[in-house]
Design a protein around this motif. Structure first.
Motif, mmCIF file in Angstrom:
data_model
loop_
_atom_site.group_PDB
_atom_site.id
_atom_site.type_symbol
_atom_site.label_atom_id
_atom_site.label_comp_id
_atom_site.label_asym_id
_atom_site.label_seq_id
_atom_site.Cartn_x
_atom_site.Cartn_y
_atom_site.Cartn_z
ATOM 1 N N PRO A 263 0.639 -0.993 0.362
ATOM 2 C CA PRO A 263 0.102 -0.256 0.138
ATOM 3 C C PRO A 263 1.152 1.630 -0.234
ATOM 4 N N ALA A 264 0.530 1.950 -0.543
ATOM 5 C CA ALA A 264 0.854 3.478 -0.702
ATOM 6 C C ALA A 264 0.616 4.460 1.003
ATOM 7 N N LEU A 265 1.889 4.743 1.481
ATOM 8 C CA LEU A 265 2.253 5.655 2.392
ATOM 9 C C LEU A 265 0.519 5.796 3.092
ATOM 10 N N GLN A 266 0.463 5.045 5.119
ATOM 11 C CA GLN A 266 -0.856 6.162 5.546
ATOM 12 C C GLN A 266 -0.893 6.168 6.246
ATOM 13 N N GLU A 267 -1.535 6.973 7.066
ATOM 14 C CA GLU A 267 -1.999 7.679 7.887
ATOM 15 C C GLU A 267 -1.872 6.867 9.362
ATOM 16 N N TRP A 268 -1.081 7.356 10.393
ATOM 17 C CA TRP A 268 -1.703 6.564 12.055
ATOM 18 C C TRP A 268 -2.520 6.518 12.061
ATOM 19 N N VAL A 269 -3.236 5.300 12.509
ATOM 20 C CA VAL A 269 -4.611 5.868 13.287
ATOM 21 C C VAL A 269 -4.503 4.825 14.788
ATOM 22 N N ARG B 103 -10.355 2.726 15.019
ATOM 23 C CA ARG B 103 -9.814 1.691 13.114
ATOM 24 C C ARG B 103 -11.315 0.888 13.454
#
Ligand code: ACO
Length: 374
Positions: free
Chosen positions: A362-368, A373
């Motif tokens: 996956p592309a760069l994800q934002e921390w959740v 979640r």
């Protein structure tokens, strides 16, 4: 994403240099240090080939005599290793036994610095057959065999320990020839695994344990065992033809056929096939040989796939009374020479082996935060 089937598995990639072996090069199908495999199979002993791979030159008569004496003197198993072999269950696979045996030997006879690498290679060459047959006889016959036989050849030593008597000249020569054919094969999967381990400056026992793990799989050395199971399924050539046609229709893999590098034939097959025929006639029953030939014909006619080194090696071993589950371990007893030679070659001009990967995640994800979640 690249089509993994066509371009994956490092197919066609030159991943390093070697002076030990050529595979599928024009003019000669397989060479060890410049010697054609057919010259070696016809004229050499396995011990000469081992010396060639581990010392970089053919031995003189005096050197060969001294080498044979040395290998004979290293066949004994330490008591602690015998205890370990006895503790490994009877239903283990002997490839796992050898992997554990080599790893354990690395504890009780560690390589230390690499100044003793030649000694380590010789010790493994000498005692792998002992480990294999000691475990086998202990668990199948309930006896502790003496692994220090007086046979000059490694082939004779193996057959002697297996059958409690020195083999005939034909059997000794046939096994020795298969050991020559299996000894080395450039950057095959197990050798490459061993070189990757060596590249971290690890020890020879680790490299060989890893190589045994790679050889174990049915796409590599494990194919000789799988080929025997296939051949034994059929009562005659007609049944084999029909059976394999059905397997191909169901898109099943036929073990002992095809190769990553060779395109039209595996040069080792010709020698194994001829030996299989001789041993079948010695036995007075050509059925398994005829079944094998029938499978070979279907594979060529239907798929243009040829028998590799493993296919006829299977019946050669079978005709000499070798239990099927020891076929791939015997391959280890031979390939230890190529593996050890590659360990030494890698060390002589070492560079850590660490390729790159094409990222398909996956592309760069934002921390959740965990409670937010889905
Ligand atoms: N039986 C049936 N089909 C086969 C076989 C086989 N033995 N070998 C290859 N094919 C087919 C594949 O299914 C594939 O067909 P597709 O293009 O229609 O999908 C095509 O031929 C190409 O095969 P790949 O698996 O992509 O070739 P690759 O170079 O990756 O694999 C290998 C080489 C692993 C040796 C393969 O031929 C194989 O699985 N053979 C059976 C196992 C075997 O005998 N291994 C021993 C190798 S020699 C040794 O280790 C001493």
């Amino acid at each position: 994403m690249a089509d993994n089937k066509k371009t994956g598995g490092l197919a066609g990639v030159t991943a390093g240099k070697t002076a030990l072996c050529t595979v599928g090069k024009e003019g000669a199908g397989l060479t060890y240090l410049g010697y054609d495999i057919y010259d070696l199979a016809d004229n050499a002993t396995f011990e000469e080939v081992a010396y060639l791979l581990l010392h970089g030159k053919l031995p003189t008569r005096a050197e060969l005599d001294a080498y044979i004496a040395k290998i004979k003197s290293l066949r004994g198993l330490p008591d602690a290793l015998k205890v370990v072999l006895e503790m490994i269950p009877a239903d283990a696979h002997p490839m796992d036994v050898l992997r554990t045996g080599v790893s354990f030997l690395g504890n009780i006879e560690p390589e230390g610095d690499f100044s003793n690498q030649q000694e380590t290679a010789d010790r493994l060459l000498a005692c792998l057959p002992s480990m294999m047959v000691y475990w086998h006889r202990f668990h199948t016959d309930g006896i502790r065999i003496d692994t220090e036989t007086d046979d000059d050849s490694i082939a004779g030593h193996i057959l002697h320990m297996l059958h409690d008597e020195a083999p005939s000249e034909l059997h000794e020569k046939s096994l020795s020839t298969t050991l020559i054919l299996y000894a080395e094969h450039e950057f095959n999967a197990s050798t490459f695994a061993g070189r990757v381990i060596t590249g971290t400056l690890s020890d020879m026992h680790s490299a060989v344990s890893g190589a045994i793990g790679a050889l174990r799989g049915p796409l590599h050395g494990g194919a000789n065992e799988a080929a025997m199971e296939l051949i034994q399924r059929f009562a005659n050539a007609e049944e084999a033809t029909e059976g394999v046609l059905g397997m191909l229709e169901r898109k099943e893999l036929i073990m002992g056929f095809g190769h990553r590098v060779y395109t039209t034939s595996d040069p080792r097959n010709k020698v194994n096939k001829a030996m299989s025929k001789v041993l079948a006639s010695e036995k007075g029953d050509m059925t398994l040989y005829e079944v094998s030939e029938a499978i070979e014909k279907v594979m060529w006619d239907e798929k243009k796939l040829f028998a590799n080194a493993d296919f006829f090696a299977a019946s050669v071993y079978h005709f000499m009374g070798v239990p099927t589950y020891l076929f791939t371990p015997i391959f280890v007893c031979s390939r230890i020479t190529g593996w050890a030679a590659h360990v030494m070659e890698q060390r002589a001009d070492n560079k850590l082996i660490r390729p790159a990967a094409e990222y398909i995640g996956p592309a760069l994800q934002e921390w959740v935060e965990i409670d937010d979640r889905d």
